[in-house]
Design a protein around this motif. Structure first.
Motif, short mmCIF file in Angstrom:
data_model
loop_
_atom_site.label_atom_id
_atom_site.label_comp_id
_atom_site.label_asym_id
_atom_site.label_seq_id
_atom_site.Cartn_x
_atom_site.Cartn_y
_atom_site.Cartn_z
N LYS A 243 10.45 -25.61 2.26
CA LYS A 243 11.18 -24.60 2.24
C LYS A 243 10.96 -23.99 0.71
CE LYS A 243 15.64 -23.07 2.72
NZ LYS A 243 17.54 -23.87 3.21
N ARG A 244 10.41 -23.26 0.80
CA ARG A 244 11.15 -22.51 -0.68
C ARG A 244 11.24 -20.44 -0.99
NH1 ARG A 244 4.85 -21.88 -3.71
NH2 ARG A 244 5.15 -23.87 -4.09
N ILE A 245 12.50 -20.64 -1.02
CA ILE A 245 12.88 -19.17 -1.28
C ILE A 245 13.00 -18.96 -2.75
CG2 ILE A 245 14.85 -17.93 -0.44
CD1 ILE A 245 15.24 -20.00 1.42
N HIS A 246 12.89 -17.48 -3.15
CA HIS A 246 13.12 -16.59 -3.86
C HIS A 246 14.34 -16.05 -4.22
CE1 HIS A 246 8.25 -17.45 -5.82
NE2 HIS A 246 9.51 -18.18 -5.81
N GLU A 247 15.05 -15.82 -4.78
CA GLU A 247 15.75 -14.75 -4.28
C GLU A 247 15.58 -12.97 -5.59
OE1 GLU A 247 20.14 -14.97 -7.41
OE2 GLU A 247 20.14 -16.46 -5.57
N VAL A 248 15.95 -12.86 -4.99
CA VAL A 248 15.50 -10.50 -5.49
C VAL A 248 16.49 -10.21 -5.69
CG1 VAL A 248 13.89 -9.24 -5.46
CG2 VAL A 248 13.34 -11.07 -4.22
N ARG A 249 17.05 -9.75 -7.21
CA ARG A 249 18.16 -8.83 -7.49
C ARG A 249 17.71 -7.09 -6.79
NH1 ARG A 249 19.73 -4.16 -9.47
NH2 ARG A 249 21.94 -4.24 -11.02
N VAL A 250 18.73 -6.57 -5.78
CA VAL A 250 17.96 -5.86 -5.15
C VAL A 250 18.98 -4.76 -6.03
CG1 VAL A 250 16.47 -6.17 -3.52
CG2 VAL A 250 18.91 -6.07 -3.28
N ARG A 251 18.43 -3.17 -5.01
CA ARG A 251 19.98 -1.95 -5.24
C ARG A 251 21.12 -2.34 -5.49
NH1 ARG A 251 19.09 3.62 -6.21
NH2 ARG A 251 20.56 5.54 -5.41
N GLY A 252 21.74 -2.32 -6.28
CA GLY A 252 23.33 -2.30 -6.01
C GLY A 252 23.63 -2.98 -6.67
N GLY A 253 22.72 -4.05 -7.11
CA GLY A 253 23.38 -5.70 -6.99
C GLY A 253 23.53 -6.58 -6.29
N ASN A 254 23.20 -6.35 -4.66
CA ASN A 254 22.83 -6.86 -4.17
C ASN A 254 21.43 -7.92 -4.43
OD1 ASN A 254 25.26 -5.82 -2.51
ND2 ASN A 254 23.53 -4.60 -2.14
N LYS A 255 21.41 -8.96 -3.08
CA LYS A 255 20.55 -10.05 -3.30
C LYS A 255 19.57 -10.08 -1.15
CE LYS A 255 22.31 -12.90 -6.88
NZ LYS A 255 23.25 -14.08 -6.70
N LYS A 256 18.54 -10.65 -2.45
CA LYS A 256 17.89 -10.77 -0.68
C LYS A 256 17.18 -11.99 -1.36
CE LYS A 256 16.16 -6.05 1.04
NZ LYS A 256 15.70 -5.14 1.02
N TYR A 257 17.37 -12.62 0.20
CA TYR A 257 16.43 -14.18 -0.02
C TYR A 257 15.07 -13.91 0.41
CZ TYR A 257 21.25 -15.12 -1.25
OH TYR A 257 22.00 -14.51 -1.67
N ARG A 258 13.85 -14.26 -0.52
CA ARG A 258 12.45 -13.80 -0.41
C ARG A 258 12.48 -15.30 -0.08
NH1 ARG A 258 11.55 -9.62 0.15
NH2 ARG A 258 10.96 -8.20 -2.04
N ALA A 259 11.58 -15.82 1.71
CA ALA A 259 11.40 -17.07 1.76
C ALA A 259 9.63 -16.87 1.78
CB ALA A 259 11.44 -17.11 3.98
N MET A 260 9.61 -17.98 0.80
CA MET A 260 8.07 -17.56 0.85
C MET A 260 7.15 -18.96 1.55
SD MET A 260 7.04 -16.42 -2.44
CE MET A 260 7.37 -14.70 -1.72
N ARG A 261 7.47 -19.92 1.73
CA ARG A 261 7.61 -20.72 2.95
C ARG A 261 9.07 -21.56 3.58
NH1 ARG A 261 3.82 -25.31 -1.28
NH2 ARG A 261 2.24 -23.27 -1.59
N LEU A 262 8.98 -21.93 4.88
CA LEU A 262 9.37 -22.17 5.99
C LEU A 262 9.04 -23.44 6.70
CD1 LEU A 262 11.93 -19.01 6.38
CD2 LEU A 262 12.52 -21.10 4.99
N GLU A 263 9.69 -24.58 7.00
CA GLU A 263 9.79 -25.20 7.95
C GLU A 263 10.43 -25.55 9.24
OE1 GLU A 263 8.65 -28.70 6.55
OE2 GLU A 263 11.29 -28.57 5.46
N SER A 264 11.79 -24.36 9.17
CA SER A 264 12.75 -24.76 10.29
C SER A 264 13.63 -23.72 10.82
CB SER A 264 13.33 -25.56 10.02
OG SER A 264 13.81 -26.28 8.68
N GLY A 265 13.75 -23.61 10.76
CA GLY A 265 15.21 -22.50 11.50
C GLY A 265 15.67 -22.99 12.67
N THR A 266 17.05 -21.85 13.18
CA THR A 266 18.21 -21.82 14.43
C THR A 266 17.58 -21.46 15.60
OG1 THR A 266 19.42 -22.29 12.97
CG2 THR A 266 20.19 -22.02 15.28
#
Length: 204
Positions: A41-64
């Protein structure tokens, strides 16, 4: 030049070229695709319009993943990407995107099913002796609980049962890993499973 999401550079529906009356705007910007890969798991936080945040997953190995017919969800490990309708390259590189068909570890769902219904799922892989005693099917239950479990009725379709034998289930990703940083989805069943099994076989 930068990635732009405007439509001013495109021709109109009558094929007329549109006039250039302004430059690119900040609110029209686009960003590079995440290209989420299978891995630790490796996730980058991206600041977007309106000061909101997106979570850019670079790598993932599990999920629900959700098992719809049983109305149960369990976090599980993603094993591999097996099919993508848009691009075979995304399968070869194990890229996780919304709509991809993946194989997930069946263990959490098998354990839940055997504990709830006291029935072995994936019958071809029956354990013997000491292993069978450790199983959730044969664990000690009170008389009240035995009656409760006996009242529950459930059957697993043969295509899904075969997957439990192999220890891997086919599932579809419904979240957007490059936007939410998660790789969640549901297990394929019924007509949908049949459809994707045909597609996977024809690709091979």
């Amino acid at each position: 030049m930068g990635i732009s999401r405007d439509s001013r550079h495109k021709r109109s529906h009558t094929s007329a070229k549109r006039a250039h009356y302004r430059k690119k705007r900040k609110f029209e910007l686009g960003r590079q695709a995440a290209g989420t890969k299978l891995g630790p798991k490796r996730i980058h936080e991206v600041r977007v319009r309106g000061g909101n945040k997106k979570y850019r997953a670079m790598r993932l190995e599990s999920g629900t993943y959700s098992w719809g017919s049983e109305a149960v969800s369990r976090p599980t490990r993603i094993v591999a990407v097996v099919y993508n309708a848009s691009n075979n390259e995304l399968v070869r590189t194990n890229t996780l995107v919304k709509g991809s068909i993946v194989q997930v570890d069946a263990t959490p769902f098998r354990q839940w099913y055997e504990n709830r219904y006291a029935q072995v799922v994936g019958k071809k892989k029956r354990q013997t002796g000491a292993e069978d005693e450790k199983n959730d099917v044969n664990k000690h239950r009170s008389g009240h609980l035995k009656a409760k479990v006996a009242a529950r009725k459930s059957t697993v379709e043969s295509a899904l049962d075969d997957q439990f034998v192999s220890g891997r289930l086919y599932a579809i990703i419904t979240s957007r890993p490059g936007q939410s940083g998660r790789c969640d989805g549901y297990i394929l069943e019924g007509k949908e499973l049949e459809f994707y099994l045909r597609k996977i076989r024809s690709k091979k």
